[in-house]
Design a protein around this motif. Sequence first.
Motif, mmCIF file in Angstrom:
data_model
loop_
_atom_site.group_PDB
_atom_site.id
_atom_site.type_symbol
_atom_site.label_atom_id
_atom_site.label_comp_id
_atom_site.label_asym_id
_atom_site.label_seq_id
_atom_site.Cartn_x
_atom_site.Cartn_y
_atom_site.Cartn_z
ATOM 1 N N ALA A 1 -12.115 -0.245 -0.277
ATOM 2 C CA ALA A 1 -10.812 0.282 -0.703
ATOM 3 C C ALA A 1 -10.334 1.419 0.195
ATOM 4 O O ALA A 1 -9.132 1.727 0.232
ATOM 5 C CB ALA A 1 -10.889 0.758 -2.148
ATOM 6 N N PRO B 1 -10.038 1.877 3.646
ATOM 7 C CA PRO B 1 -9.058 1.621 4.707
ATOM 8 C C PRO B 1 -7.632 1.436 4.184
ATOM 9 O O PRO B 1 -6.660 1.894 4.811
ATOM 10 C CB PRO B 1 -9.576 0.343 5.365
ATOM 11 C CG PRO B 1 -11.041 0.347 5.095
ATOM 12 C CD PRO B 1 -11.178 0.933 3.730
ATOM 13 N N THR B 2 -7.505 0.779 3.019
ATOM 14 C CA THR B 2 -6.172 0.588 2.442
ATOM 15 C C THR B 2 -5.551 1.921 2.037
ATOM 16 O O THR B 2 -4.351 2.152 2.244
ATOM 17 C CB THR B 2 -6.262 -0.342 1.219
ATOM 18 O OG1 THR B 2 -6.814 -1.599 1.617
ATOM 19 C CG2 THR B 2 -4.887 -0.567 0.614
ATOM 20 N N ILE B 3 -6.351 2.807 1.497
ATOM 21 C CA ILE B 3 -5.840 4.132 1.103
ATOM 22 C C ILE B 3 -5.398 4.911 2.336
ATOM 23 O O ILE B 3 -4.341 5.559 2.332
ATOM 24 C CB ILE B 3 -6.929 4.902 0.329
ATOM 25 C CG1 ILE B 3 -7.286 4.161 -0.955
ATOM 26 C CG2 ILE B 3 -6.445 6.313 0.007
ATOM 27 C CD1 ILE B 3 -8.495 4.721 -1.674
ATOM 28 N N ALA C 1 -4.383 3.658 5.129
ATOM 29 C CA ALA C 1 -3.154 3.033 5.638
ATOM 30 C C ALA C 1 -1.935 3.510 4.854
ATOM 31 O O ALA C 1 -0.870 3.769 5.437
ATOM 32 C CB ALA C 1 -3.277 1.510 5.564
ATOM 33 N N LYS C 2 -2.073 3.652 3.537
ATOM 34 C CA LYS C 2 -0.959 4.148 2.725
ATOM 35 C C LYS C 2 -0.619 5.592 3.091
ATOM 36 O O LYS C 2 0.548 5.977 3.145
ATOM 37 C CB LYS C 2 -1.311 4.042 1.248
ATOM 38 C CG LYS C 2 -1.344 2.618 0.717
ATOM 39 C CD LYS C 2 -1.657 2.589 -0.764
ATOM 40 C CE LYS C 2 -1.651 1.160 -1.298
ATOM 41 N NZ LYS C 2 -1.966 1.103 -2.751
#
Length: 467
Positions: free
Chosen positions: A233, A235-237, A239-240
């Motif tokens: 989770a 990398p997605t955070i 990116a955001k």
Amino acid sequence: MRIAPAASLLALSLAACTAGPNYHVPDNAMAKAPAANRAFASGDEPAYAQAPLPDHWWRLYDDARLDGYVEEALKANTDLRAADANLRRASYIVREAEAGRTIQTSLNAGAEAARVGFFTEPLPGTAWSYTLGAGVEYPLDLAGGIRRGIEAAKDSSEAAQAARDNVRVTIAAAVTRSYAAACSANRTLAATQHVLDIQRQTLDVTHRLFKGGRGTNFDVTRARGAADQSAAAIPTIIAKRQAALFELAALMGRAPSDYPKELETCPAPPALKQPIPIGDGGALIRRRADIRAAERNLAAATATIGVEMAELYPKVTLGGSMGFAGPFKLFNSGDTFGGGIGPLVSWNFPNRKLIHARIHAAGAEADIASARFDGTVIEALRQTETALTAYAREIDHDHALELARDDAEKASDQANRLFRFGRTGFINVLTAQSNLANAEAALAASQSELTDRQIDVFLALGGGWEE
């Protein structure tokens, strides 16, 4: 909109009337309705204070970094630069309209060759003549068409200023939202990392127990899978967070790569330390820039009716001219000098049916503007009531999720302790840690949502355009 009956030219000139209706906010406008001016139905919450909203609401966060970002955006944002240019264009249109009631001057010169009897008589010679003169004109504007045109241009200019102010409101809110989103992502990242650390500790314990003969390889695999899922989770955070930083840079008129690097480590978004001052419906109507723009557009549409009605009456212009005219052989002779002064009257009488059609079309445009004005007021009140309710309920939601997170963290710790002493199975440990991960994720999402709902309230209240 009802159009005033036409008066005669004589009545117009004697009474100094101006064609068309004089503008005022309609008595039945939503902006004047008692229900629209009272306290907000959703404002009776501890999160709100019945006090006026300050001009620069973002300063309520008491965050110097945020203040600097908003200030930079209000100077360099490209949308705001375009709105400023549009406002300047509107001011020049006002000047153009005002120039219509000033004195106009003209110069003329010409020469002409004529030969009498050229086609019927073989008369010799050609007669040359000339004209040389100057003129001046001043429109009396008895019907007030020029005055109504100036009025419409000024109203439109004020509407353009209100539209520019609305862009300022939107930019201030967008900057605050992007700043908060970046810091909220860091807070979510920290919460996820906290869960991951617990899961990795469990993995280490499980691995040691397996080596000591007290566990199974299956337990190790399941522990590693839980840790890997939490790690996935991250990398997605990130990116955001970067997306929010790129958006913030663009709002400030920077290249996306020139985002504020210091925000990569901000631990949490700015927080309010006091209830939000919200005022009431009357203050909202006076403050919202989009309502002001809609009202000024209605005023401009009303003035346009007068512009069209003025076409029913003659146009009278005071003018004068002087100069020389005659054959070249008498050039500069006193006998060729002349002049005149007097009113010049023009009236397109045959086009009355066309003019009446334009008057009624202008009246319909005013009706449209009136409906939009009422609709803008209603929508502003709806947005505000919705934002107030959403923020108050998100506070309750966030508080409940915080309690749930605390319970999940306590349960996870208890499960780990029991597992180490052999008093519970490993599946209970994984379940407790999964619950903790879900609770941390839900709480982080709610806290981000809470900041968003705060900004929605400020955006709905419409402050921040004041310079």
